[in-house]
Scaffold this motif. Structure first.
Motif, mmCIF file in Angstrom:
data_model
loop_
_atom_site.group_PDB
_atom_site.id
_atom_site.type_symbol
_atom_site.label_atom_id
_atom_site.label_comp_id
_atom_site.label_asym_id
_atom_site.label_seq_id
_atom_site.Cartn_x
_atom_site.Cartn_y
_atom_site.Cartn_z
ATOM 1 N N PRO A 185 0.818 -1.229 0.000
ATOM 2 C CA PRO A 185 0.000 0.000 0.000
ATOM 3 C C PRO A 185 0.846 1.271 0.000
ATOM 4 C CG PRO A 185 -0.093 -1.114 2.134
ATOM 5 C CD PRO A 185 0.545 -2.058 1.186
ATOM 6 N N ALA A 186 2.052 1.220 0.566
ATOM 7 C CA ALA A 186 2.924 2.404 0.550
ATOM 8 C C ALA A 186 3.345 2.738 -0.878
ATOM 9 C CB ALA A 186 4.162 2.154 1.420
ATOM 10 N N VAL A 187 3.550 1.712 -1.679
ATOM 11 C CA VAL A 187 3.890 1.913 -3.090
ATOM 12 C C VAL A 187 2.707 2.536 -3.826
ATOM 13 C CG1 VAL A 187 4.430 0.724 -5.256
ATOM 14 C CG2 VAL A 187 5.635 0.095 -3.143
ATOM 15 N N LYS A 188 1.517 2.044 -3.526
ATOM 16 C CA LYS A 188 0.315 2.615 -4.135
ATOM 17 C C LYS A 188 0.202 4.098 -3.820
ATOM 18 C CE LYS A 188 -2.786 -1.484 -3.948
ATOM 19 N NZ LYS A 188 -2.104 -2.470 -3.079
ATOM 20 N N LYS A 189 0.350 4.453 -2.549
ATOM 21 C CA LYS A 189 0.190 5.844 -2.135
ATOM 22 C C LYS A 189 1.267 6.745 -2.743
ATOM 23 C CE LYS A 189 -1.291 6.716 2.053
ATOM 24 N NZ LYS A 189 -1.437 6.737 3.546
ATOM 25 N N GLN A 190 2.485 6.219 -2.846
ATOM 26 C CA GLN A 190 3.551 7.015 -3.462
ATOM 27 C C GLN A 190 3.229 7.299 -4.921
ATOM 28 O OE1 GLN A 190 7.437 5.173 -3.695
ATOM 29 N NE2 GLN A 190 8.468 7.166 -3.739
ATOM 30 N N PHE A 191 2.719 6.297 -5.631
ATOM 31 C CA PHE A 191 2.350 6.512 -7.030
ATOM 32 C C PHE A 191 1.231 7.540 -7.145
ATOM 33 C CE2 PHE A 191 -0.701 5.415 -10.401
ATOM 34 C CZ PHE A 191 0.078 5.700 -11.520
ATOM 35 N N LEU A 192 0.216 7.399 -6.315
ATOM 36 C CA LEU A 192 -0.921 8.319 -6.383
ATOM 37 C C LEU A 192 -0.491 9.771 -6.174
ATOM 38 C CD1 LEU A 192 -3.629 6.341 -4.337
ATOM 39 C CD2 LEU A 192 -3.562 6.674 -6.818
ATOM 40 N N THR A 193 0.460 9.981 -5.299
ATOM 41 C CA THR A 193 0.835 11.353 -4.949
ATOM 42 C C THR A 193 1.971 11.917 -5.793
ATOM 43 O OG1 THR A 193 2.283 10.470 -3.198
ATOM 44 C CG2 THR A 193 0.044 11.128 -2.570
ATOM 45 N N THR A 194 2.608 11.095 -6.617
ATOM 46 C CA THR A 194 3.739 11.590 -7.413
ATOM 47 C C THR A 194 3.525 11.513 -8.917
ATOM 48 O OG1 THR A 194 4.845 9.424 -7.332
ATOM 49 C CG2 THR A 194 5.396 11.014 -5.600
ATOM 50 N N ASP A 195 2.615 10.671 -9.379
ATOM 51 C CA ASP A 195 2.373 10.590 -10.814
ATOM 52 C C ASP A 195 1.798 11.921 -11.304
ATOM 53 O OD1 ASP A 195 1.929 8.656 -13.297
ATOM 54 O OD2 ASP A 195 0.132 9.913 -13.099
ATOM 55 N N PRO A 196 2.321 12.476 -12.384
ATOM 56 C CA PRO A 196 1.901 13.820 -12.820
ATOM 57 C C PRO A 196 0.423 13.931 -13.181
ATOM 58 C CG PRO A 196 3.331 12.764 -14.459
ATOM 59 C CD PRO A 196 3.413 11.943 -13.225
ATOM 60 N N VAL A 197 -0.186 12.835 -13.610
ATOM 61 C CA VAL A 197 -1.607 12.868 -13.965
ATOM 62 C C VAL A 197 -2.474 12.470 -12.776
ATOM 63 C CG1 VAL A 197 -3.404 11.894 -15.445
ATOM 64 C CG2 VAL A 197 -1.150 12.440 -16.407
ATOM 65 N N VAL A 198 -2.161 11.332 -12.188
ATOM 66 C CA VAL A 198 -2.992 10.782 -11.115
ATOM 67 C C VAL A 198 -2.988 11.688 -9.886
ATOM 68 C CG1 VAL A 198 -3.354 8.782 -9.620
ATOM 69 C CG2 VAL A 198 -2.592 8.448 -11.975
ATOM 70 N N SER A 199 -1.875 12.333 -9.619
ATOM 71 C CA SER A 199 -1.786 13.204 -8.436
ATOM 72 C C SER A 199 -2.729 14.394 -8.517
ATOM 73 C CB SER A 199 -0.354 13.697 -8.242
ATOM 74 O OG SER A 199 0.070 14.482 -9.347
ATOM 75 N N LYS A 200 -3.248 14.683 -9.718
ATOM 76 C CA LYS A 200 -4.167 15.815 -9.890
ATOM 77 C C LYS A 200 -5.629 15.412 -9.720
ATOM 78 C CE LYS A 200 -0.667 18.421 -10.851
ATOM 79 N NZ LYS A 200 -0.168 19.353 -9.802
ATOM 80 N N LEU A 201 -5.898 14.141 -9.496
ATOM 81 C CA LEU A 201 -7.276 13.714 -9.282
ATOM 82 C C LEU A 201 -7.823 14.333 -8.000
ATOM 83 C CD1 LEU A 201 -7.087 9.880 -10.144
ATOM 84 C CD2 LEU A 201 -7.854 11.761 -11.604
ATOM 85 N N ASP A 202 -9.116 14.625 -7.999
ATOM 86 C CA ASP A 202 -9.734 15.239 -6.823
ATOM 87 C C ASP A 202 -9.507 14.406 -5.568
ATOM 88 O OD1 ASP A 202 -10.637 17.318 -8.360
ATOM 89 O OD2 ASP A 202 -12.720 16.611 -8.486
ATOM 90 N N ALA A 203 -9.648 13.078 -5.692
ATOM 91 C CA ALA A 203 -9.499 12.207 -4.527
ATOM 92 C C ALA A 203 -8.114 12.318 -3.914
ATOM 93 C CB ALA A 203 -9.783 10.750 -4.923
ATOM 94 N N VAL A 204 -7.111 12.461 -4.759
ATOM 95 C CA VAL A 204 -5.731 12.552 -4.269
ATOM 96 C C VAL A 204 -5.475 13.932 -3.672
ATOM 97 C CG1 VAL A 204 -3.305 12.359 -4.880
ATOM 98 C CG2 VAL A 204 -4.979 10.852 -5.975
ATOM 99 N N GLU A 205 -5.862 14.971 -4.373
ATOM 100 C CA GLU A 205 -5.600 16.330 -3.891
ATOM 101 C C GLU A 205 -6.329 16.618 -2.577
ATOM 102 O OE1 GLU A 205 -6.516 18.970 -7.155
ATOM 103 O OE2 GLU A 205 -4.386 18.985 -7.759
ATOM 104 N N LYS A 206 -7.509 16.006 -2.389
ATOM 105 C CA LYS A 206 -8.282 16.242 -1.166
ATOM 106 C C LYS A 206 -7.991 15.215 -0.074
ATOM 107 C CE LYS A 206 -12.080 18.456 -3.664
ATOM 108 N NZ LYS A 206 -13.536 18.407 -4.025
#
Length: 337
Positions: free
Chosen positions: A281-302
């Motif tokens: 899960p730590a790998v998942k969270k790192q990807f969500l918060t660092t990927d240039p596209v995915v990190s801009k999703l509302d769920a991630v930003e909020k």
């Protein structure tokens, strides 16, 4: 968590919960229609093997550790309340064992979570192979309801119902002649479900979710829960929307497609398994918060990311905990209206 008291009651060992439950003793031989096959149980098993974590945990919840010869195919640590009993059961393998390793335990009954373990092309062995040795096998009804699942996760045409889990608990308890324990376990899970429904049912109509189990490669296509599995059931109870519309249990979905839907909440699976790129899960969270596209999703930003036991994403005794986890998270995010 808001549901801690109810969960704590259910976490009590079954032997502590059976004093007021009574059921007729099992009459043997017992015949059960299981996944289209008639399974005949001549007497209560004394040396059962659980293939799949959920099958094993149900047997442990029924207080049957002393009647188990082994277990295999684990994704997460055993439930804490079952840890002591689980220590009594031989661990054949954490992953999929071979036929010989299972037979070496001299089993008299096989309980399998998935048809892939014992089906026509069973990864462990076929039901016929076990039958030839006089060993009956039982496959979870939650998996019997899936199609095209002999060698893969398959598809589910109808929404998963907890009735399939209750059927499994009831049938296993009858097989082992502990039907009273099965009835009590079912009643407690139903009480937990009713408590969630009374509190949050249909209050998440403006919420969209996606459930990320894992991925072969972190930044590649991800195994996301299809619309009709256990995660679909959780979403349905909440009145929310699963952005994945596939009937496949675990379709591989590209992040571009997920970004286009921009889910309100992302639920990530937690597990101890580490044989796929995004199991951690730590790998998942790192990807969500660092990927240039995915990190801009509302769920991630909020910060609307929920960690949930990956086993709860499959139809298991942990699915009710998954429902409680997601419901409490949506409430804490202020998303329930």
């Amino acid at each position: 968590m808001k549901y801690g008291l109810i969960a704590a009651l259910v976490a009590l060992p079954l032997r502590a919960l059976t004093s007021t439950a009574f059921a007729a003793p099992t009459a043997y031989p017992l015949t059960i229609d299981n996944c289209g096959s008639n399974v005949v149980i001549e007497k209560a098993p004394q040396k059962a093997v659980g293939l799949g974590q959920n099958s094993t945990e149900i047997l442990l919840m029924l207080g049957l550790a002393d009647r188990m010869a082994g277990s295999a195919i684990w994704v997460s640590p055993v439930l804490p309340e079952l840890a002591a009993d689980n220590q009594q059961v031989h661990r054949i393998a954490n992953s999929t064992p071979n036929f010989e390793a299972v037979v070496a335990r001299d089993p008299d009954f096989i309980a399998a979570q998935f048809l892939t373990s014992v089906g026509p092309q069973g990864r462990v062995g076929t039901r016929q192979q076990f039958a030839d040795l006089g060993v009956p096998s039982y496959v979870s009804p939650t998996d019997c309801a899936v199609t095209d699942n002999a060698v893969s996760d398959g598809s589910r045409k109808k929404m998963f119902s907890m009735d399939l889990l209750y059927q499994e608990i009831g049938e296993l308890s009858r097989i082992f002649d502990v039907a009273d324990r099965g009835e009590k376990l079912i009643a407690n899970i139903k009480a937990r479900e009713a408590a969630v429904r009374a509190r949050v049912a249909d209050k998440a109509k403006d919420v969209s979710l996606v459930y990320w189990f894992s991925s072969p490669e972190v930044a590649g296509d991800a195994w996301m829960a299809g619309k009709n599995g256990a995660s679909g059931y959780i979403t349905q109870v909440l009145g929310a929307k699963n952005i994945v519309s596939s009937e496949q249990e675990w379709p591989l979905v590209g992040w571009e497609a997920i970004a286009a839907e921009n889910p309100t909440v992302i639920v990530i699976g937690t597990m101890d398994r580490r044989n796929q790129g995004a199991d951690d899960p730590a790998v998942k969270k790192q990807f969500l918060t660092t990927d240039p596209v995915v990190s801009k999703l509302d769920a991630v930003e909020k910060g609307h990311i929920v960690e949930m036991d990956a086993q709860a994403m499959n139809p298991t005794v942990r699915t009710i905990t998954g429902l409680e986890t997601v419901a409490a998270s949506l409430e804490s995010f202020g998303l329930l209206k």
